[in-house]
Design a protein around this motif. Structure first.
Motif, short mmCIF file in Angstrom:
data_model
loop_
_atom_site.label_atom_id
_atom_site.label_comp_id
_atom_site.label_asym_id
_atom_site.label_seq_id
_atom_site.Cartn_x
_atom_site.Cartn_y
_atom_site.Cartn_z
N ASN A 215 1.01 -1.28 0.29
CA ASN A 215 0.08 0.03 0.23
C ASN A 215 0.98 1.62 0.49
O ASN A 215 0.22 2.24 -0.42
CB ASN A 215 -0.88 0.01 1.58
CG ASN A 215 -2.21 -1.21 0.92
OD1 ASN A 215 -2.16 -1.78 0.24
ND2 ASN A 215 -2.37 -1.77 2.70
N THR A 216 1.78 0.85 0.79
CA THR A 216 2.14 2.35 0.54
C THR A 216 3.83 2.53 -0.26
O THR A 216 4.23 4.05 -0.64
CB THR A 216 3.51 2.73 2.06
OG1 THR A 216 4.56 1.54 1.85
CG2 THR A 216 3.09 2.60 3.43
N ASN A 335 3.80 -5.24 4.12
CA ASN A 335 3.59 -4.28 4.56
C ASN A 335 4.71 -3.86 5.23
O ASN A 335 4.59 -2.33 5.30
CB ASN A 335 2.41 -4.22 3.95
CG ASN A 335 2.06 -3.21 2.93
OD1 ASN A 335 1.08 -2.46 2.65
ND2 ASN A 335 0.68 -4.79 2.80
N GLU A 339 7.47 -0.28 5.55
CA GLU A 339 7.05 1.07 6.90
C GLU A 339 7.66 0.91 7.39
O GLU A 339 8.43 1.62 7.62
CB GLU A 339 5.39 0.30 7.33
CG GLU A 339 3.97 0.44 6.83
CD GLU A 339 3.96 1.85 6.33
OE1 GLU A 339 4.38 2.77 7.41
OE2 GLU A 339 2.77 2.87 5.90
N ARG A 344 11.26 7.45 3.04
CA ARG A 344 10.25 8.93 2.71
C ARG A 344 10.21 9.88 2.36
O ARG A 344 11.48 10.24 2.65
CB ARG A 344 9.31 8.77 3.78
CG ARG A 344 8.87 7.39 4.81
CD ARG A 344 8.68 7.27 6.88
NE ARG A 344 8.33 5.80 6.32
CZ ARG A 344 7.07 5.93 7.41
NH1 ARG A 344 6.03 6.50 6.56
NH2 ARG A 344 6.35 4.15 7.32
N GLU A 362 2.75 11.62 0.51
CA GLU A 362 3.67 10.66 1.49
C GLU A 362 4.15 9.59 0.53
O GLU A 362 3.35 8.99 -0.03
CB GLU A 362 4.51 9.99 3.00
CG GLU A 362 5.92 9.35 3.18
CD GLU A 362 4.99 9.47 4.76
OE1 GLU A 362 6.44 9.39 5.07
OE2 GLU A 362 4.11 8.45 5.22
N ILE A 364 6.82 6.40 -0.15
CA ILE A 364 7.12 5.80 0.43
C ILE A 364 7.87 4.49 0.07
O ILE A 364 7.78 3.91 -1.32
CB ILE A 364 6.81 4.48 1.77
CG1 ILE A 364 6.50 5.45 2.74
CG2 ILE A 364 8.38 3.78 1.98
CD1 ILE A 364 5.82 4.59 3.54
#
Length: 474
Positions: A215-216, A335, A339, A344, A362, A364
């Motif tokens: 997701n990031t 994920n 994280e 970032r 943001e 990543i």
């Protein structure tokens, strides 16, 4: 091998053969894609070529309407296990900077002379001519489609100075870069159109990636996919970037926006994006092989493509997390890793977006092998042995960095905790290897119970597509 009626394909402008062959018109000296919208010439005035390089070396110049440089690369013989295919993979994956014939031949384990002979036989041109033609064709695409200044175009295509670029460009296309350039220079993301031979099963590709989404790092829309990425330079440092690709089935392609810290690697990045979507797959050949293996027509997924990861390291981490757990559990772990360890950056919005309700966001990046190797992975709720396997892979990448051995996935079998399934899965999604058959996979075994008469050997060299087809039955 699928038999092609070149005349019928060009007269019908059949997009399934875009990139499989090119047509040259003797009276105009121009060569085109088979989908060119221009009025078709008489057959006696047409000459056919399997590659754009053959047409260029024969003295024809690219059409300004259909732009042959935008065609997908899928000649009739593409996909066979040949030395030329390995050479093309090196050229297209690593770009044109510091690439010479001697080094290329050494990496292939053959002599310069034999490499030239193979290129002449299968492509109709020498390796040197082929490389320069790819440089110029990519430059032509950049000049047509982007706002990049000419000096950045030259640099992106492997030329160290603009004068050499201008000379080579005019010699091959008979026009100067200035005459070709359509867009004024501007500080905006690079935008390219990457084409494919239809059909492309977007829903199947999207669904597979959505279920495994980081997701990031990755973003998925109804008709788009984007992600952050890193590109390793020869000195070991990393270049960061981001892309977003919007599917345009009406154009048989993707509109791709790219942001990249160093434009020198634009060609390699664009080729990697092509691989992620498997845009050069020859769908007709693949489906014919699946039928030959005994797969019924109603189970063939028309337009199936292999969803590739960004690189081998990411594919290896995904495979290790996927050992003996569900896809959902593996994706949650992935994920968490990103994280905790990924770089970032907050991205500001252009002025014209501020009043649209959009907000800064943001980005990543997937962690590098160095970032993973420095961590104890205490934040991961998995057995210690599994953590150590991840660290073993990361340390292998760090130790072999810059040698090419880090991407030799077969060497991973020497690492504790990595077995054949992990290696094969990493080849499938890390390399986009077309001929991986995961016969030990539980899902494949279940699917084979439905079709016990399938002879998967007849699906060679496209067994990866059989693997994805079987997964699709679950």
């Amino acid at each position: 091998m699928v038999q092609i009626d070149y005349q019928q394909a060009r007269l019908s402008r059949d997009a399934r053969f875009d990139g499989v062959f090119f047509t040259a018109v003797k009276t105009t000296g121009i060569f085109c894609r088979p989908i060119c919208p221009a009025t078709p010439p008489k057959e006696e005035n047409v000459e056919y070529f399997e590659t754009a390089s053959e047409a260029l070396v024969s003295g024809y110049r690219p059409c300004l309407r259909c732009r042959p440089e935008s065609a997908p690369f899928s000649p009739a013989w593409f996909g066979t296990a040949t030395t030329v295919k390995r050479a093309l993979n090196i050229i297209h994956n690593e770009g044109f900077h510091d690439l010479n014939l001697t080094t290329l031949a050494e990496r292939l384990g053959i002599t310069d002379r034999y490499l030239r002979k193979l290129f002449e036989q299968q492509l109709g041109v020498s390796p040197k001519a082929y490389i320069q033609h790819q440089q110029i064709l990519f430059a032509k695409a950049l000049l047509h489609q982007t706002h990049l200044p000419i000096q950045d175009v030259a640099f992106s295509c492997g030329f160290n100075n603009v004068r050499r670029f201008n000379d080579a460009f005019k010699r091959i296309t008979t026009k100067t870069p200035t005459e070709i350039k359509k867009l004024h220079t501007a500080d905006v993301p690079i935008r390219l159109q990457l084409n494919y031979q239809p059909p492309f099963n977007w829903q199947h590709w999207r669904s597979f990636c959505e279920y495994r989404q980081i997701n990031t790092v990755e973003t998925l829309g109804q008709s788009s996919y984007g992600r952050t990425f890193t590109w390793q330079q020869p000195d070991g440092q990393y270049v960061k970037g981001w892309f977003n690709a919007v599917h345009r089935p009406d154009k048989h392609g993707f509109n791709v926006s790219i942001e990249l810290d160093n434009p020198k690697y634009l060609y390699q990045v664009s080729q990697r994006i092509r691989e992620i979507f498997d845009l050069d797959a020859n769908v007709a050949l693949i489906e014919q092989s699946l039928r030959s293996a005994g797969l019924p027509d109603h189970h063939i997924i028309s337009g199936l493509r292999i969803p590739k990861c960004w690189d081998a390291f990411e594919a290896g981490i995904r495979a290790i997390f996927g050992q003996q757990v569900s896809v959902k559990a593996a994706t949650n772990l992935l994920n968490t890793l990103v994280e905790q360890l990924g770089d970032r950056k907050w991205v500001a919005l252009p002025a014209n977006h501020i009043n649209n309700g959009d907000k800064p966001h943001e980005r990543i990046w997937f962690p590098t092998p160095e970032q993973v190797a420095k961590s104890d992975l205490a934040f991961l709720k998995i057995p210690g042995a599994r953590k150590q396997t991840i660290l073993n892979l990361a340390n292998h990448f760090v130790a072999t960095k810059g040698t090419g051995a880090e991407n030799d996935i077969d060497q991973w079998l020497a690492l504790k905790g990595i077995g054949p399934w992990t290696v094969e899965y990493a080849k499938l999604r890390g390399e986009g290897h077309p001929d991986i058959w995961l016969d030990t996979d539980l899902g494949i075994k279940k699917a084979l119970d439905i079709f016990p008469s399938i002879n998967v050997e007849h699906a060679k060299p496209w067994r990866s597509y059989m693997t994805f087809t079987m997964w699709g039955m679950l």
